[in-house]
Design an enzyme around this catalytic site. Structure first.
Site, PDB file in Angstrom:
ATOM      1  N   CYS A 195       0.829  -1.211   0.000  1.00 57.40           N
ATOM      2  CA  CYS A 195       0.000   0.000   0.000  1.00 57.40           C
ATOM      3  C   CYS A 195       0.867   1.266   0.000  1.00 57.40           C
ATOM      4  CB  CYS A 195      -0.898  -0.061   1.240  1.00 57.40           C
ATOM      5  SG  CYS A 195      -1.626   1.493   1.743  1.00 57.40           S
ATOM      6  N   CYS A 221       0.194   3.752   2.830  1.00 52.08           N
ATOM      7  CA  CYS A 221       0.712   3.212   4.101  1.00 52.08           C
ATOM      8  C   CYS A 221       2.185   3.567   4.268  1.00 52.08           C
ATOM      9  CB  CYS A 221       0.554   1.695   4.142  1.00 52.08           C
ATOM     10  SG  CYS A 221      -1.158   1.139   4.037  1.00 52.08           S
TER      11      CYS A 221
END
Length: 99
Positions: free
Chosen positions: A24, A27
């Site tokens: 991600c 993230c």
């Protein structure tokens, strides 16, 4: 992780849980921001990172549908939740509201 998760969040010190995934992009953006938050607040906050791919049952239990998703717990109770990336001062402000 699930077995000791309850003991981690069942704390007077607020616990910020970051549900993330290695794949991600946002993230990866959030990770250094959370480090800055921890550096600034030190012992006033615990920050726990949970990989949703390795802890699917925990992610499911908290209905994490997207990453990153942050949950803030105080004394074992969820007091705040947000998906997406927030800036350091925004996160600190939210934590301070619950200390």
């Amino acid at each position: 992780m699930k077995s000791n998760f309850k003991s981690i969040i069942d704390s007077e010190t607020p616990v910020l849980v970051d549900f993330y995934a290695d794949w991600c992009g946002p993230c990866k953006t959030l990770a250094p921001i959370l480090k800055q938050v921890k550096d600034e607040l030190q012992d006033a906050i615990k920050i726990v990172k949970i990989d949703v791919d390795k802890n699917q049952s925990l992610a499911s239990q908290f209905q994490v549908r997207g990453v990153p998703t942050m949950l803030l717990f105080k004394n074992g109770t969820q007091v705040w939740r947000q998906s997406g990336v927030l800036q350091k001062q925004d996160i600190i402000s939210i934590i301070n509201q619950h200390t």
